[in-house]
Design a protein around this motif. Structure first.
Motif: not given
Length: 85
Positions: A36-41, A60-72
């Motif tokens: 069930t591990l997945a990405t949301g928005t 993991t992310w190689a690069t996570f730019p500023k002004n970004t977000s991610c739901e797991i």
């Protein structure tokens, strides 16, 4: 369903994040629902999502730019052995 939200802000002093790893270990008394591990928005999706070491879940992310977000997101159940309260 549980959701973990990662955000890299966008102030003048913020920068991109590199080699980011987000690890979440479920506490005793909870059981991860396999698969069930997945990405949301996500404005930047993770490079990897790994549940092979469950109850420890990793993104993991190689690069996570500023002004970004991610739901797991993931599902977990409360074990019957857990006392209410």
């Amino acid at each position: 369903t549980y959701t973990v939200t990662l955000t890299n802000c966008n102030s003048a002093t913020d920068t991109d994040a590199y080699e980011l790893e987000c690890t979440d270990t479920l506490p005793a008394g909870m059981t991860y629902v396999s698969g069930t591990l997945a990405t949301g928005t996500c404005s930047v999706a993770p490079d990897t999502l790994d549940d092979s070491a469950a109850p420890t879940l990793t993104a993991t992310w190689a690069t996570f730019p500023k002004n970004t977000s991610c739901e797991i997101t993931f599902d977990a159940t409360v074990d019957y052995s857990v006392n209410p309260g």
